[in-house]
Design a protein around this motif. Structure first.
Motif, short mmCIF file in Angstrom:
data_model
loop_
_atom_site.label_atom_id
_atom_site.label_comp_id
_atom_site.label_asym_id
_atom_site.label_seq_id
_atom_site.Cartn_x
_atom_site.Cartn_y
_atom_site.Cartn_z
N MET A 217 73.42 -64.41 17.72
CA MET A 217 73.61 -64.06 16.09
C MET A 217 74.48 -62.87 16.81
SD MET A 217 73.03 -66.03 14.40
CE MET A 217 72.25 -65.08 12.72
N PHE B 241 57.97 -53.71 21.47
CA PHE B 241 58.04 -54.80 20.18
C PHE B 241 59.44 -54.62 19.71
CE2 PHE B 241 54.15 -55.73 21.76
CZ PHE B 241 54.01 -56.64 22.10
N GLU C 166 62.34 -54.06 20.44
CA GLU C 166 63.97 -54.17 20.53
C GLU C 166 63.73 -55.31 20.69
OE1 GLU C 166 64.71 -51.85 24.82
OE2 GLU C 166 63.81 -50.09 23.55
N LEU C 167 63.13 -56.66 20.30
CA LEU C 167 63.10 -57.90 20.42
C LEU C 167 64.25 -58.10 19.54
CD1 LEU C 167 59.05 -58.52 20.37
CD2 LEU C 167 60.89 -58.84 21.72
N SER C 168 64.35 -57.26 18.52
CA SER C 168 65.86 -58.19 17.39
C SER C 168 66.71 -57.04 17.25
CB SER C 168 64.89 -57.68 16.09
OG SER C 168 66.05 -57.01 15.42
N ILE C 169 67.52 -57.69 17.16
CA ILE C 169 69.37 -57.21 17.38
C ILE C 169 69.35 -56.37 16.36
CG2 ILE C 169 70.26 -58.66 18.83
CD1 ILE C 169 72.12 -60.20 16.04
N LEU C 170 68.45 -56.86 14.79
CA LEU C 170 69.02 -56.06 13.19
C LEU C 170 68.47 -54.64 14.41
CD1 LEU C 170 69.92 -55.74 10.98
CD2 LEU C 170 68.01 -56.51 9.98
#
Lengths: 426, 417
Positions: free
Chosen positions: B25, B351, B353-357
């Protein structure tokens, strides 16, 4: 000059690639699923236990069980347990759902050896001190009192009771049921429910061979089954009578509305198609309910619908909170949208939009290795395999307008629904 | 650690790019440097109402949402007292659609009366749902004006009252857009399965010709030092009494910000924290208690709130909280306890930094604060805090004359027989 009226070309949306776990069964019967990932130095270890109901379908003890696991073992107090987990920056999170109790550890890989012993202790040697149980009961009675003032909470509670009356899915916590809790009951449940033969361990993140050896050390060699569980019990659901329930709140500014019925489960071949139709109706921001009731009429801040899957049932639900003066009109508009789905064919344009939205949303839902675990759990606990997602994708890609209408006719008749209003009828 | 590159278009639009090839994504996050603090006193709630209007169609695109959903994307936005932030996630191969959509609404909205009328109504329902039809929902409408007398933080993002939203006009909308929604007042972060050169090309193509506008100057009145203790009581139809205490503390960029944040962690983060252990678990005086920072950019509030157990009065509850606050001032905490809250910061940052958003939002926010690189130094700033800092800052914050306390009483039913 660029032509801003012209949208960039749509590129076909990729299908998801799912991670298959490595599966093991420890000698004590614990089923283990490992999802390795290299990106972050994190480990998530989730123990899931099937809820055990014996004699009563009232879930009050099951809810308490998870919450009280960390409140004392024969060796360590609640305070000491909290201290150990917090010190290493870890999280040990109990979670209750209709069918399961879970206890999940989130930790940096480097601290796993420090926190795992405490997790082991909690799962094998919890003692549920009387004092901690009393605190739990007192505090939960108070937060229940506050929740009972929230219209959406009351509506949801009434809704579950309408659909699943005196079963584990329909019985809510009350002041009385909290008062009735005693230590022996929670302890007895603990001994039955929290044991390896009733458990699943989902292990994900940067799990090294040494980490796995630690899990074996604590949760294979040092964890024995205590008591045989009788065969799984099932809730017995009486026949369902649709109708309208009103909880009057004279001073309410908004009415909370819930509409829905029992429905099919994930293993049913129509499930993905029903998800598709649900998305058209109320499953995304551009849905018909949102477009009509929020974006055209401005009756609400939000309205949505969903289908949900439980171990022994499924259900469909619409939920919203609207200005009290719009209550009646909202019901009329919801009915209109449901009737339209049953009577008229969806345009090609809307089909394409919803199709792409759902494919994109599926792709986007795989954010990290933890999401792969969630995808796996969803199908695993429905008795399916990851092949389900290929079937799901195929249905989403090929469903046509006739099928949409058929599904709506079969599953989404307004007259078949329970309707709950908390507030004013308008 | 989030790696990124940055470039600035000629019109002043800042663009940050974070490549994460593991994600299928992409996400596009645009932060506009405008929030409820920029509103006029008699037109509050406007920045948030405006955010809703950003979805009512732009110059060349009648339906923002449909165009995005058609390529498999999703979006949302939020407004705070400081900023307005819009974000899209979509399959990376459809990235250009996000540029098309965001650039068109930065270029110009399609202003129309009907869109405004509907969104006024939607926001009024949001006002009711979140602030008026909920137990304790109006707390911030009461507490903010107690703590702030001058700074525009004295009103909540939703606005002071429904009337302000009802009175918003299309002329207000146009003026707000012209002033704040200009490239030089925005920060765009593109993250995920994207490449720097690709983003440069797309940014120039779609945003390059948008007129720069002028970055609005902000000259907000500073909140004067509070000199006297503030106490208020209110009565409402709630089942349980509740206590809210607000203390002034430093702004987001002050070197003591992390110290104050760690103080709230010592007090209430996790089930081993002081307030939870002492007041909930040991003394049974509260059923819940919490301490946290508002995290505002300008002068902050540190909040302590709790609900006393049945049979415990608000006065007794208040006294018990003060006892713990005094302890923070009078006793140096141990290295062990400080390390504990620092360790929690470290794991929480990993934690995040797990999601690009999440990564994109954090980069945009830290860029607004001055420099996105400082995100990567945040853990260090927390690591440098010493036990003496905690005590010093606690002594500065936890003073009666620096506090505003709201005693939220349940309305007693009358029974004098």
């Amino acid at each position: 000059m660029i032509n801003r009226a012209l949208a960039p070309d749509l590129q076909a949306i990729d299908e998801i690639t799912l991670q298959h776990p490595e599966q093991l069964t420890f000698a004590n019967g614990l089923k283990v699923f490992i999802f390795p990932a290299e990106e972050q130095e994190l480990i998530k270890a989730e123990f899931v236990f099937r809820n055990v109901f014996e004699g009563s379908e009232n879930p009050v003890a099951n809810v308490a069980l998870g919450n009280l696991l960390k409140e004392g073992t024969s060796k360590h107090s609640s305070a000491k347990i909290a201290e150990e987990i917090d010190y290493y920056g870890a999280y040990l999170v109990p979670e209750y759902s209709f069918d399961h109790n879970a206890l999940t550890l989130y930790t940096l890989g480097k601290h796993l050896p420090s926190v795992l012993p405490m997790m082991h202790e909690v799962l094998t040697d919890a003692i549920f001190p009387e004092r901690e149980l009393n605190t739990y009961v007192r505090n939960n009675k108070q937060s229940l009192q506050i929740s009972m003032e929230k219209s959406d909470f009351l509506a949801r509670r009434k809704f579950y009771h309408e659909l699943f009356p005196e079963t584990r899915y329909g019985i809510s916590l009350t002041q009385q049921s909290l008062d009735s809790l005693d230590r022996d009951r929670v302890m007895a449940l603990y001994q039955k429910q929290i044991q390896p033969s009733n458990a699943y361990l989902f292990l994900s993140g940067k799990v090294t061979a040494a980490d796995l050896a630690l899990f074996r050390q604590y949760f294979e060699a040092q964890w024995l089954n205590q008591i045989a569980i009788d065969g799984a019990s099932f809730p017995i659901l009486p026949s369902f009578e649709p109708g309208l329930s009103l909880i009057n709140k004279t001073e309410a500014l908004q009415s909370a509305i819930r509409i829905g019925k029992r429905s099919i489960q994930r293993a049913h071949p129509d499930y993905p198609a029903l998800q598709f139709v649900n998305t058209i109706l109320g499953g995304y921001f551009g849905s018909r309910l949102m477009s009509n009731i929020r974006e055209e009429k401005g009756y609400t801040y939000s309205i949505g619908s969903a289908i949900a899957n439980l171990n022994h049932a499924g259900f469909f639900t619409i939920a919203t909170e609207v200005g009290v003066e719009y209550t009646e009109n909202t019901l009329t508009e919801i009915k209109k949208e449901m009737d339209t789905l049953q009577q008229e064919l969806v345009s090609e344009q809307e089909l394409e939009l919803v199709r792409n939205y759902m494919l994109g949303s599926m792709l986007g839902s795989l954010e990290s290795v933890f999401s792969h675990v969630d995808k796996f759990k969803s199908v695993y606990f429905s008795g399916l395999t990851l092949d389900y997602y290929a079937y799901y994708t195929d249905v989403i890609k090929t469903i046509d307008a006739e099928q949409v209408r058929n599904i709506a006719q079969q599953y989404l008749g307004y007259e078949e629904m329970a309707k709950i209003i908390v507030g004013k009828q308008g | 650690m989030i790696s990124f590159e940055k470039f600035v278009l000629d019109n002043g639009l800042k663009v940050l790019v974070h490549e994460d090839p593991l994600s299928p994504m992409a996400c596009v996050n645009i932060l506009y440097d405008v929030g409820a603090r920029d509103e006029q006193e008699d037109k509050t709630g406007f920045a948030h109402l405006f955010e809703h209007l950003m979805f009512s169609g732009s110059l060349h695109i009648p339906s923002y949402d449909q165009a995005l959903q058609r390529v498999g994307g999703e979006n949302n936005a939020f407004t705070s007292n400081d900023i307005t932030n819009y974000y899209i996630t979509l399959p990376a191969n459809n990235l250009e659609t996000a540029f098309w959509l965001e650039s068109d609404r930065m270029l110009s909205l399609a202003f129309h009366e009907q869109g405004l009328e509907v969104q006024r109504s939607v926001v009024i329902e949001e006002f009711k749902q979140r602030y008026l039809n909920q137990p304790y929902g109006d707390v911030w409408l009461k507490l903010r004006p107690m703590a702030y007398k001058v700074h525009p933080y004295r009103w909540a993002t939703i606005g002071k009252e429904i009337r302000h939203i009802e009175e918003a006009t299309l002329a207000d909308v146009k003026a707000f857009f012209a002033k704040y929604y200009v490239p030089s007042n925005a920060i765009m972060v593109v993250a995920g399965n994207v490449e720097l050169e690709q983003v440069k090309a797309l940014a120039n193509k779609w945003f390059g010709d948008i007129p720069s506008g002028e970055k609005p100057l902000r000259a907000l009145p500073a909140e004067p030092q509070q000199q006297e203790e503030r106490r208020e009581s209110c009565y409402a139809n709630v089942p349980v009494d509740s206590l809210y205490m607000a203390f002034h503390t430093v702004d987001r960029l002050h070197p003591d910000y992390q110290v104050a944040d760690l103080i709230t962690d010592v007090l209430s983060r996790g089930s081993s924290s002081r307030l939870y252990r002492s007041l909930v678990k040991e003394q049974h005086l509260f059923s819940e208690v919490n301490a946290y920072m508002m995290g505002s950019i300008d002068s902050n509030l540190l909040i302590v709130e709790g609900k006393p157990s049945e049979g415990v009065s608000l006065a007794e509850g208040e006294q018990a909280i003060w006892k713990e606050l005094e302890r923070m001032k009078n006793e140096l905490l141990s290295d062990y306890e400080l390390n504990k809250v620092k360790n929690k910061i470290e794991s929480t940052m990993v934690f995040a930094e797990l999601s690009i958003l999440d990564k994109a939002m954090n980069l945009a926010y830290y860029e607004l604060l001055g420099d996105a690189h400082s995100y990567n130094q945040e853990v260090n700033r927390y690591q440098q805090v010493q036990t003496a800092d905690i005590q010093r800052v606690a002594q500065d914050i936890f003073r009666k004359e620096n506090s505003s306390s709201l005693f939220y009483h349940k309305q007693e039913t009358l029974s004098h027989d």
